[in-house]
Design a protein around this motif. Structure first.
Motif, mmCIF file in Angstrom:
data_model
loop_
_atom_site.group_PDB
_atom_site.id
_atom_site.type_symbol
_atom_site.label_atom_id
_atom_site.label_comp_id
_atom_site.label_asym_id
_atom_site.label_seq_id
_atom_site.Cartn_x
_atom_site.Cartn_y
_atom_site.Cartn_z
ATOM 1 N N UNK A 117 0.809 -1.220 0.000
ATOM 2 C CA UNK A 117 0.000 0.000 0.000
ATOM 3 C C UNK A 117 0.839 1.265 0.000
ATOM 4 N N UNK A 118 1.834 1.367 0.872
ATOM 5 C CA UNK A 118 2.639 2.597 0.943
ATOM 6 C C UNK A 118 3.428 2.848 -0.331
ATOM 7 N N UNK A 119 3.715 1.787 -1.073
ATOM 8 C CA UNK A 119 4.447 1.968 -2.322
ATOM 9 C C UNK A 119 3.649 2.823 -3.304
ATOM 10 N N UNK A 120 2.334 2.796 -3.180
ATOM 11 C CA UNK A 120 1.491 3.607 -4.067
ATOM 12 C C UNK A 120 1.758 5.101 -3.870
ATOM 13 N N UNK A 121 2.207 5.477 -2.689
ATOM 14 C CA UNK A 121 2.537 6.879 -2.415
ATOM 15 C C UNK A 121 3.946 7.245 -2.878
ATOM 16 N N UNK A 122 4.745 6.218 -3.196
ATOM 17 C CA UNK A 122 6.123 6.461 -3.627
ATOM 18 C C UNK A 122 6.304 6.279 -5.132
ATOM 19 N N UNK A 123 5.418 5.534 -5.760
ATOM 20 C CA UNK A 123 5.567 5.248 -7.183
ATOM 21 C C UNK A 123 5.719 6.524 -7.997
ATOM 22 N N UNK A 124 6.759 6.539 -8.803
ATOM 23 C CA UNK A 124 7.029 7.636 -9.725
ATOM 24 C C UNK A 124 7.220 8.979 -9.026
ATOM 25 N N UNK A 125 7.598 8.938 -7.737
ATOM 26 C CA UNK A 125 7.875 10.158 -6.982
ATOM 27 C C UNK A 125 9.323 10.147 -6.513
ATOM 28 N N UNK A 126 9.894 11.321 -6.390
ATOM 29 C CA UNK A 126 11.246 11.458 -5.840
ATOM 30 C C UNK A 126 11.127 11.645 -4.331
ATOM 31 N N UNK A 127 12.079 11.120 -3.569
ATOM 32 C CA UNK A 127 12.064 11.382 -2.128
ATOM 33 C C UNK A 127 12.244 12.875 -1.854
ATOM 34 N N UNK A 183 24.746 -0.752 3.774
ATOM 35 C CA UNK A 183 24.163 -1.713 4.721
ATOM 36 C C UNK A 183 22.806 -1.259 5.242
ATOM 37 N N UNK A 184 22.380 -0.044 4.879
ATOM 38 C CA UNK A 184 21.082 0.430 5.346
ATOM 39 C C UNK A 184 20.578 1.584 4.499
ATOM 40 N N UNK A 185 19.265 1.775 4.502
ATOM 41 C CA UNK A 185 18.655 2.841 3.716
ATOM 42 C C UNK A 185 17.376 3.319 4.383
ATOM 43 N N UNK A 186 17.102 4.604 4.247
ATOM 44 C CA UNK A 186 15.805 5.162 4.649
ATOM 45 C C UNK A 186 15.533 6.358 3.756
ATOM 46 N N UNK A 187 14.243 6.549 3.442
ATOM 47 C CA UNK A 187 13.829 7.690 2.627
ATOM 48 C C UNK A 187 12.545 8.270 3.204
ATOM 49 N N UNK A 188 12.354 9.571 3.007
ATOM 50 C CA UNK A 188 11.116 10.232 3.392
ATOM 51 C C UNK A 188 10.528 10.907 2.159
ATOM 52 N N UNK A 189 9.197 10.963 2.119
ATOM 53 C CA UNK A 189 8.469 11.395 0.928
ATOM 54 C C UNK A 189 7.434 12.448 1.302
ATOM 55 N N UNK A 236 -7.953 8.938 12.189
ATOM 56 C CA UNK A 236 -8.915 9.361 11.160
ATOM 57 C C UNK A 236 -8.287 9.422 9.772
ATOM 58 N N UNK A 237 -7.079 8.891 9.641
ATOM 59 C CA UNK A 237 -6.386 8.922 8.351
ATOM 60 C C UNK A 237 -6.556 7.612 7.598
ATOM 61 N N UNK A 238 -6.490 7.684 6.281
ATOM 62 C CA UNK A 238 -6.647 6.525 5.410
ATOM 63 C C UNK A 238 -5.473 6.448 4.443
ATOM 64 N N UNK A 239 -5.179 5.231 4.001
ATOM 65 C CA UNK A 239 -4.170 4.993 2.969
ATOM 66 C C UNK A 239 -4.853 4.434 1.725
ATOM 67 N N UNK A 240 -4.256 4.625 0.549
ATOM 68 C CA UNK A 240 -4.879 4.169 -0.704
ATOM 69 C C UNK A 240 -4.718 2.665 -0.938
ATOM 70 N N UNK A 241 -5.221 1.880 -0.026
ATOM 71 C CA UNK A 241 -5.128 0.429 -0.117
ATOM 72 C C UNK A 241 -5.277 -0.171 1.264
ATOM 73 N N UNK A 242 -5.256 -1.497 1.367
ATOM 74 C CA UNK A 242 -5.432 -2.132 2.670
ATOM 75 C C UNK A 242 -4.253 -1.861 3.603
ATOM 76 N N UNK A 243 -4.555 -1.671 4.887
ATOM 77 C CA UNK A 243 -3.509 -1.485 5.890
ATOM 78 C C UNK A 243 -4.073 -1.819 7.258
ATOM 79 N N UNK A 244 -3.162 -2.105 8.186
ATOM 80 C CA UNK A 244 -3.567 -2.385 9.563
ATOM 81 C C UNK A 244 -3.556 -1.078 10.337
#
Length: 200
Positions: free
Chosen positions: A47-57, A72-78, A145-153
């Motif tokens: 689901x979260x990948x939908x917010x990253x697809x075709x976007x730059x960090x 050995x490690x990576x993190x990105x914010x969008x 009260x927030x939603x994501x564009x797909x299934x999530x817990x």
């Protein structure tokens, strides 16, 4: 506002020291391989990948951990809109198994959050395990009260205010707002990971 935690990294005599630095274009293939190893082949369908697809960090908020010249490690914010409020979405955070016990993941988190705050960002959200991320100040207190564009817990959707009140009253769909990413770089990285067929 939740105070950001400072991490002390203890390096033992048999530990390979690691450094946190800005992600480089030369990291792309190693980063993609690390993400595949940590999250599996279906990671691009999450689901979260939908917010990253075709976007730059977000600028200055793609970080790499390296040890002995190796990633050995990576993190990105969008950039995202959280029910109309500007925020960042953190992820994925990935660290190779042999580096986790030395605090590479915590160091990446601390660097990323400090950099986001220094750049004037007011809030960060993520989808992850609360027992891990609560130590960095994340909670579900203002994400109900927030939603994501797909299934999530629901209990995995967490937020952190870098400025007090930044997520007050946040509700609705989380949407991507970041700049488009140049496709060529991602496509080249994915192709580089494809096995080369042997000649008969």
């Amino acid at each position: 506002m939740t105070a950001l935690r400072k991490t002390t990294i203890a390096l033992t005599s048999d530990a390979a020291p690691f450094a946190i630095r800005a992600e480089r274009s030369s990291d792309v293939v190693a980063r993609e391989a690390l993400l595949d190893a940590c999250f599996g082949d279906n990671r691009l369908n999450r689901t979260c990948q939908r917010l990253r697809d075709e976007r730059a960090p977000a600028e200055g908020l793609a970080l790499s951990a390296t040890a002995r010249g190796r990633l050995v490690g990576t993190v990105r914010l969008w950039h995202v809109s959280v029910g109309g409020k500007p925020a960042l979405m953190l992820g994925p955070l990935a660290v190779e198994a042999s580096s986790r016990k030395f605090g590479a993941g915590a160091a990446l988190m601390d660097h990323a959050l400090a950099a986001a705050k220094a750049r004037g960002h007011r809030a960060v959200i993520l989808l992850g395990d609360a027992p891990y991320y609560i130590r960095f100040g994340f909670s579900g207190a203002k994400t109900g009260e927030l939603l994501l564009p797909g299934p999530f817990e629901r209990d995995r959707l967490l937020g952190l205010e870098l400025s007090e009140g930044a997520l007050d009253g946040a509700w609705g769909m989380i949407t991507a707002t970041g700049a488009p990413e140049l496709k060529s770089r991602t496509v080249r990285a994915r192709k580089a990971l494809q096995p080369v067929p042997h000649a008969a």
